[in-house]
Scaffold this active site. Structure first.
Site, short mmCIF file in Angstrom:
data_model
loop_
_atom_site.label_atom_id
_atom_site.label_comp_id
_atom_site.label_asym_id
_atom_site.label_seq_id
_atom_site.Cartn_x
_atom_site.Cartn_y
_atom_site.Cartn_z
N TYR A 45 -7.96 15.40 1.49
CA TYR A 45 -7.06 15.56 2.65
C TYR A 45 -5.79 14.73 2.48
O TYR A 45 -4.68 15.21 2.72
CB TYR A 45 -7.84 15.14 3.89
CG TYR A 45 -7.15 15.39 5.22
CD1 TYR A 45 -6.96 16.68 5.71
CD2 TYR A 45 -6.73 14.33 6.01
CE1 TYR A 45 -6.37 16.90 6.94
CE2 TYR A 45 -6.14 14.53 7.25
CZ TYR A 45 -5.96 15.83 7.71
OH TYR A 45 -5.38 16.04 8.94
N LYS A 63 -2.04 16.17 2.29
CA LYS A 63 -1.03 15.81 3.28
C LYS A 63 0.16 15.09 2.64
O LYS A 63 1.29 15.17 3.15
CB LYS A 63 -1.66 14.97 4.40
CG LYS A 63 -2.69 15.75 5.25
CD LYS A 63 -2.08 17.01 5.87
CE LYS A 63 -2.98 17.60 6.97
NZ LYS A 63 -2.40 18.86 7.52
N1 LIG Z 1 -6.30 16.10 15.27
C1 LIG Z 1 -5.88 15.09 14.51
O1 LIG Z 1 -6.27 13.94 14.70
C2 LIG Z 1 -4.90 15.34 13.39
C3 LIG Z 1 -4.28 14.23 12.81
C4 LIG Z 1 -3.36 14.42 11.80
C5 LIG Z 1 -3.05 15.69 11.36
N2 LIG Z 1 -3.67 16.76 11.93
C6 LIG Z 1 -3.33 18.08 11.42
O2 LIG Z 1 -2.90 18.91 12.49
C7 LIG Z 1 -3.23 20.26 12.20
C8 LIG Z 1 -4.03 20.84 13.36
O3 LIG Z 1 -5.21 20.07 13.53
P1 LIG Z 1 -6.16 20.20 14.80
O4 LIG Z 1 -6.64 18.84 15.10
O5 LIG Z 1 -5.51 21.00 15.85
O6 LIG Z 1 -7.37 21.02 14.12
P2 LIG Z 1 -8.37 22.10 14.73
O7 LIG Z 1 -9.53 22.14 13.82
O8 LIG Z 1 -8.59 21.85 16.18
O9 LIG Z 1 -7.53 23.47 14.59
C9 LIG Z 1 -7.17 23.99 13.34
C10 LIG Z 1 -6.99 25.49 13.46
O10 LIG Z 1 -6.66 25.98 12.15
C11 LIG Z 1 -7.37 27.18 11.94
N3 LIG Z 1 -7.56 27.42 10.51
C12 LIG Z 1 -8.34 26.72 9.64
N4 LIG Z 1 -8.30 27.28 8.43
C13 LIG Z 1 -7.48 28.36 8.53
C14 LIG Z 1 -7.06 29.35 7.61
N5 LIG Z 1 -7.46 29.35 6.33
N6 LIG Z 1 -6.21 30.32 8.05
C15 LIG Z 1 -5.82 30.35 9.35
N7 LIG Z 1 -6.19 29.43 10.27
C16 LIG Z 1 -7.01 28.45 9.85
C17 LIG Z 1 -8.71 26.96 12.65
O11 LIG Z 1 -9.36 28.20 12.92
C18 LIG Z 1 -8.26 26.22 13.91
O12 LIG Z 1 -7.96 27.11 14.97
C19 LIG Z 1 -3.99 20.23 10.87
O13 LIG Z 1 -3.09 20.49 9.82
C20 LIG Z 1 -4.49 18.82 10.79
O14 LIG Z 1 -4.73 18.41 9.48
C21 LIG Z 1 -4.60 16.62 12.94
#
Ligand SMILES: NC(=O)c1ccc[n+]([C@@H]2O[C@H](COP(=O)([O-])OP(=O)(O)OC[C@H]3O[C@@H](n4cnc5c(N)ncnc54)[C@H](O)[C@@H]3O)[C@@H](O)[C@H]2O)c1
Length: 253
Positions: free
Chosen positions: A156, A160
Site C-alpha cells: 500500500y 501510494k
Molecule cells: N479511509 C482512510 O483512512 C484512508 C486513508 C488514506 C487514504 N485512503 C484512500 O482513499 C480512497 C478511498 O478509501 P475509502 O476509505 O473510502 O475506502 P472504501 O473501502 O470505503 O471504498 C473504496 C471503494 O473503492 C471500490 N473499489 C475497490 N476496488 C475497485 C476496483 N478495482 N474498481 C472499482 N472500484 C473499486 C470499492 O468497491 C469501494 O466502494 C482509497 O484510495 C484509500 O486508499 C483512505
C-alpha cells in the site's frame, strides 16, 4: 454536436460506491457538477443513486473494475457520449491488504498496486486526450499519508508513493494543455476501509492525531473541490495532506 450544449461541469469519481469516493461525488454533485460514479460494487452504486433523490439526473452509475483497461475505456466513453468530455477525474478507488513482508503474497502485492496505482494510469490515459482537445482538465489522485511508510503496508505504501510520483509527472506533461494534476494524502478517515482495525488500534491512531478525531469523507471532498475548481489553475503537481495534523506528529507517540 448536441453534447456541446451540456452546461454542467462533468466529473468522474472512481471507487464512488461508498466511503471517501461517495463523499467526494456527493459534494461535487451539490456544487453543481454532473458526476459519474465508477465502482465494482453495483449495489453500493444503486444505493447512492437512490439516496440522491431528484438530483440523480446528474449522477451516472458505471459498474467498472478500474484495473481493467477495456472496462475503463468503455465507461469513460459512456460518460462522454451522455454528457461531454470530463472536466475532472478523481482517482479514488483503493484497497489495503496489510501483511508483514515475509507473509505477503505476490497476489496481495499485485492487487494493491493494481487497484491503487495502475488504475490511476489507466483512467488518466483514457480521459486525457479529450481534456487536451478541450484545453482544460483537473486530475486529482488520492494517495495516503501511508506513503510515508507503514508497518505491514509495503504494498500500500509503495502504491501510494507511486501515486505521488505519477501525479508530479502528469503535472509536468499536461501543464501546457491547461490540465492540472494534484494528489491528496488523507490520514485516517472514518470509512469501511478501517473495518479490519480493532477498537484499540483505532484509539491508538486517534491519540496520534493532533486534531483529536478521525477524518470524515467530507474533509477530503473539500480538498478535492478546491483542486477541481477552474480557479485552481496555478497549483499543480502538489500533494496536500488532509490528516488532522497527523503527518506532523511523531509515529512513536
Ligand atoms: N479511509 C482512510 O483512512 C484512508 C486513508 C488514506 C487514504 N485512503 C484512500 O482513499 C480512497 C478511498 O478509501 P475509502 O476509505 O473510502 O475506502 P472504501 O473501502 O470505503 O471504498 C473504496 C471503494 O473503492 C471500490 N473499489 C475497490 N476496488 C475497485 C476496483 N478495482 N474498481 C472499482 N472500484 C473499486 C470499492 O468497491 C469501494 O466502494 C482509497 O484510495 C484509500 O486508499 C483512505
Amino acid at each position: 454536436m448536441e453534447h456541446h450544449t451540456f452546461n454542467k461541469r462533468v466529473a468522474i469519481v472512481t471507487g464512488a460506491g461508498q466511503g471517501i469516493g461517495l463523499g467526494i461525488a456527493m459534494n461535487l454533485l451539490n456544487s453543481g457538477y454532473a458526476v459519474a460514479l465508477f465502482d465494482l460494487n453495483r449495489e453500493a452504486l444503486d444505493a447512492a443513486i437512490s439516496a440522491a433523490g431528484s438530483q440523480a439526473e446528474y449522477l451516472m452509475a458505471c459498474t467498472v473494475d478500474v484495473t481493467q483497461s477495456a472496462q475503463v475505456r468503455d465507461a469513460i466513453a459512456q460518460v462522454s457520449a451522455r454528457w461531454k468530455t470530463p472536466d475532472v477525474l478523481v482517482n479514488n478507488a483503493g484497497l489495503t491488504r496489510d501483511k508483514r513482508i515475509p507473509k505477503m503474497s505476490e497476489e496481495e502485492w499485485d492487487l494493491v498496486l493494481d487497484v491503487n496505482l495502475k488504475s490511476q494510469f489507466l483512467c488518466v490515459r483514457e480521459v486525457v486526450q479529450g481534456m487536451i482537445e478541450q484545453g482544460h482538465g483537473r486530475i486529482i489522485n488520492i494517495s495516503s499519508r501511508a506513503w510515508l511508510g507503514g508497518f505491514g503496508q509495503a504494498n500500500y505504501s509503495a502504491a501510494k508513493g507511486g501515486v505521488i510520483s505519477l501525479t508530479r509527472t502528469l503535472a509536468i506533461e499536461l501543464a501546457k494543455h491547461g490540465i492540472t494534476a494534484n494528489a491528496i494524502a488523507p490520514g485516517a478517515i472514518d470509512t469501511p476501509i478501517l473495518a479490519p482495525l480493532s477498537t484499540e488500534q483505532i484509539d491508538r491512531i486517534k491519540s496520534t492525531i493532533p486534531v483529536g478525531r478521525l477524518g470524515r469523507p467530507q474533509d477530503i471532498a473539500y480538498a478535492v473541490k478546491m483542486f477541481a475548481s477552474p480557479e485552481s489553475s496555478y497549483m499543480t503537481g502538489q500533494t496536500i495532506y488532509v490528516c488532522g495534523g497527523r503527518s506532523l506528529s511523531s509515529p512513536s507517540v
